[in-house]
Design a protein around this motif. Sequence first.
Motif, mmCIF file in Angstrom:
data_model
loop_
_atom_site.group_PDB
_atom_site.id
_atom_site.type_symbol
_atom_site.label_atom_id
_atom_site.label_comp_id
_atom_site.label_asym_id
_atom_site.label_seq_id
_atom_site.Cartn_x
_atom_site.Cartn_y
_atom_site.Cartn_z
ATOM 1 N N PHE A 1 10.950 6.188 -6.508
ATOM 2 C CA PHE A 1 11.028 7.638 -6.365
ATOM 3 C C PHE A 1 11.246 8.073 -4.927
ATOM 4 C CE2 PHE A 1 9.226 11.976 -6.197
ATOM 5 C CZ PHE A 1 10.025 12.570 -7.165
ATOM 6 N N ALA A 2 10.492 7.481 -3.982
ATOM 7 C CA ALA A 2 10.595 7.958 -2.606
ATOM 8 C C ALA A 2 10.603 6.840 -1.568
ATOM 9 C CB ALA A 2 9.452 8.935 -2.299
ATOM 10 N N GLY A 3 10.765 5.570 -1.986
ATOM 11 C CA GLY A 3 10.984 4.557 -0.970
ATOM 12 C C GLY A 3 10.035 3.380 -0.926
ATOM 13 N N GLY A 4 9.340 3.053 -2.005
ATOM 14 C CA GLY A 4 8.487 1.875 -1.975
ATOM 15 C C GLY A 4 9.260 0.608 -1.679
ATOM 16 N N ALA B 1 -2.428 2.964 3.160
ATOM 17 C CA ALA B 1 -2.043 2.031 2.096
ATOM 18 C C ALA B 1 -1.868 2.764 0.768
ATOM 19 C CB ALA B 1 -3.092 0.926 1.961
ATOM 20 N N GLY B 2 -2.752 3.723 0.486
ATOM 21 C CA GLY B 2 -2.611 4.513 -0.732
ATOM 22 C C GLY B 2 -1.347 5.333 -0.747
ATOM 23 N N LEU B 3 -0.986 5.897 0.394
ATOM 24 C CA LEU B 3 0.262 6.657 0.503
ATOM 25 C C LEU B 3 1.470 5.754 0.284
ATOM 26 C CD1 LEU B 3 -0.789 8.792 3.603
ATOM 27 C CD2 LEU B 3 -0.352 9.686 1.305
ATOM 28 N N VAL B 4 1.393 4.542 0.818
ATOM 29 C CA VAL B 4 2.479 3.580 0.623
ATOM 30 C C VAL B 4 2.642 3.249 -0.855
ATOM 31 C CG1 VAL B 4 3.177 1.186 1.039
ATOM 32 C CG2 VAL B 4 2.286 2.563 2.929
ATOM 33 N N ALA B 5 1.535 2.919 -1.512
ATOM 34 C CA ALA B 5 1.601 2.438 -2.890
ATOM 35 C C ALA B 5 2.075 3.509 -3.866
ATOM 36 C CB ALA B 5 0.235 1.903 -3.321
ATOM 37 N N ILE B 6 1.733 4.755 -3.624
ATOM 38 C CA ILE B 6 2.118 5.806 -4.569
ATOM 39 C C ILE B 6 3.558 6.256 -4.355
ATOM 40 C CG2 ILE B 6 1.458 7.840 -3.218
ATOM 41 C CD1 ILE B 6 0.839 7.197 -6.985
ATOM 42 N N SER C 1 -5.923 -0.858 -1.970
ATOM 43 C CA SER C 1 -6.879 -1.167 -0.913
ATOM 44 C C SER C 1 -7.438 -2.574 -1.081
ATOM 45 C CB SER C 1 -8.017 -0.141 -0.916
ATOM 46 O OG SER C 1 -7.652 1.012 -0.193
ATOM 47 N N ILE C 2 -7.672 -2.974 -2.320
ATOM 48 C CA ILE C 2 -8.160 -4.339 -2.557
ATOM 49 C C ILE C 2 -7.122 -5.364 -2.107
ATOM 50 C CG2 ILE C 2 -8.816 -6.000 -4.343
ATOM 51 C CD1 ILE C 2 -9.980 -3.601 -5.923
ATOM 52 N N PHE C 3 -5.867 -5.174 -2.535
ATOM 53 C CA PHE C 3 -4.813 -6.140 -2.191
ATOM 54 C C PHE C 3 -4.546 -6.163 -0.690
ATOM 55 C CE2 PHE C 3 -3.079 -5.094 -6.653
ATOM 56 C CZ PHE C 3 -3.901 -6.052 -7.231
ATOM 57 N N ILE D 1 4.901 -3.564 -2.527
ATOM 58 C CA ILE D 1 5.075 -4.454 -3.679
ATOM 59 C C ILE D 1 4.206 -3.977 -4.845
ATOM 60 C CG2 ILE D 1 4.617 -6.781 -4.553
ATOM 61 C CD1 ILE D 1 5.382 -7.813 -1.739
ATOM 62 N N TRP D 2 2.932 -3.709 -4.551
ATOM 63 C CA TRP D 2 2.037 -3.232 -5.604
ATOM 64 C C TRP D 2 2.529 -1.896 -6.163
ATOM 65 C CZ3 TRP D 2 -0.744 -3.337 -9.581
ATOM 66 C CH2 TRP D 2 -1.606 -2.299 -9.949
ATOM 67 N N GLY D 3 2.963 -0.992 -5.318
ATOM 68 C CA GLY D 3 3.440 0.311 -5.784
ATOM 69 C C GLY D 3 4.651 0.190 -6.687
ATOM 70 N N ALA D 4 5.583 -0.685 -6.318
ATOM 71 C CA ALA D 4 6.782 -0.880 -7.136
ATOM 72 C C ALA D 4 6.430 -1.470 -8.493
ATOM 73 C CB ALA D 4 7.780 -1.771 -6.408
ATOM 74 N N LEU D 5 5.547 -2.480 -8.484
ATOM 75 C CA LEU D 5 5.139 -3.089 -9.747
ATOM 76 C C LEU D 5 4.281 -2.131 -10.572
ATOM 77 C CD1 LEU D 5 4.290 -6.714 -8.546
ATOM 78 C CD2 LEU D 5 6.400 -5.900 -9.626
ATOM 79 N N ALA D 6 3.426 -1.355 -9.904
ATOM 80 C CA ALA D 6 2.612 -0.376 -10.609
ATOM 81 C C ALA D 6 3.472 0.691 -11.279
ATOM 82 C CB ALA D 6 1.618 0.272 -9.645
ATOM 83 N N THR D 7 4.614 0.996 -10.677
ATOM 84 C CA THR D 7 5.556 1.912 -11.332
ATOM 85 C C THR D 7 6.006 1.323 -12.663
ATOM 86 O OG1 THR D 7 6.318 2.649 -9.146
ATOM 87 C CG2 THR D 7 7.715 3.198 -11.040
ATOM 88 N N GLY D 8 6.247 0.020 -12.663
ATOM 89 C CA GLY D 8 6.621 -0.660 -13.898
ATOM 90 C C GLY D 8 5.506 -0.690 -14.926
ATOM 91 N N LEU D 9 4.267 -0.493 -14.490
ATOM 92 C CA LEU D 9 3.126 -0.461 -15.403
ATOM 93 C C LEU D 9 2.828 0.943 -15.910
ATOM 94 C CD1 LEU D 9 0.638 -2.763 -13.425
ATOM 95 C CD2 LEU D 9 2.002 -3.407 -15.422
#
Length: 460
Positions: free
Chosen positions: A212-215, A318-323, A343-345, A374-382
């Motif tokens: 959506f915005a650059g993950g 990190a939260g801003l990055v992932a979302i 945050s965990i990763f 990486i987590w944000g992109a994969l989380a989009t897939g989830l």
Amino acid sequence: MKRWMVVVVLLLSIALVGVAIAEEAKAPLESATETQAAPIAQGAQTPEAPLKIDPGDTAWLLISTALVMLMTPGLAFFYGGMVGRKNVLGILMQCFILLCAISVQWVLYGYSLSFAPGKGFWGSLEWAGLKGVGFAPYKDYAATIPHQLFMMFQAMFAIITPALMIGAFAERMKFSAFMVFMILWATFVYDPVAHWVWGVGGWLKDLGALDFAGGTVVHINAGIAAFMAAIFIGKRKGAENKSILPHNLPFTILGTALLWFGWFGFNAGSALGANEVAVNAFVVTNTAAAAAGLAWAILDWIFHEKPTVLGTATGAVAGLVAITPAAGFVSAMSAIVIGIFVSIFSYIAVTVVKPKFGYDDALDVFGVHCIGGIWGALATGLFASKAINPAGTDGLFFGNPKLLLIQAIAVGVTIVYSFVVSLIIYKIVDVIMKARVPEKDENLGLDLTQHHENAYTMIE
């Protein structure tokens, strides 16, 4: 850099500008005639209805563009507070010079390579020098705002992406080498990846990848290149045996606040209109950042007995990055999950993986931006849901496992391509002009040796 090399670069730049101006004079704002005749993609009453600028959408994108611009100075303070006091101006200078240099590169050819229609490695040079990029809407990107406004909005993404890398090789790179590396990186890494993911004819976009915005385009791309640079430039002097502590945490908190503030434009602006998707992106951006900042503070509390302000700020970023890749496709509840897990990763990457392998990623660009991306992109897939955005795709948890596979492909391709090409660029620059400053310059600090200035404190 040799003086004659600087002169050659300046002359080539002037020549490129001259060519662009000459071409633009032949056909000023050519897109006005072509794009106004195109049909509206959604909501048109007749197929022949012309594209029309929406004042509300235009106003929001103007504001969003300014918000994203503010993120690069915000990043300068975020990074500047974490380095030694003798290098703070070096960090600020690197961020600000990219605001200048990439702005010019984007107008000359960067925007065209990234977004001009084409199925090749890049887009075409059809829009070089903004030829044909006018004030009328352009149906493939922004049907309700001026094409030039979309171009400018995307320019701010192109500026901050290479700036993210600065934290990995902080306090070590010559300014001349930095400039050459960044211009080449923007041209041969950022521009093609942006085209693949966002451009008309981009193969990852056609595959169905969502960003959506650059993950992928911004954070994974910059994060893995930063990891490469940290490895090959070597450790900072003194970092072999101890951690180098931040010299001004209030600067870092100021930078975090500016980044969080600007990120609303980064994510909600990517809806390209004042609409429901923008509102959702705004909500989940704040929610993910808050959840991640809270989670990192708790992790610090558990494992180090005290919650830290640096950890909380790092978690929020990190939260801003992932979302970022998911902002237009997921709900607020999903954003909380995304924020907690990033945050965990990232915490594991910063506190366990980095010490174990011994690379000197000075300000944790890889641990926060690459791992978070990486987590944000994969989380989009989830978590992606068409109930949030009908123009998107359902993810695994909504019955479509294929999206997760597509997201994994986009992540893998970006990691491999960016690492390899960034390494080639770095090695070329290092052979020709030596990327790292001499040891005596590193001891004195980059403020004095690269810019003949010192900041607000005495030299160390």
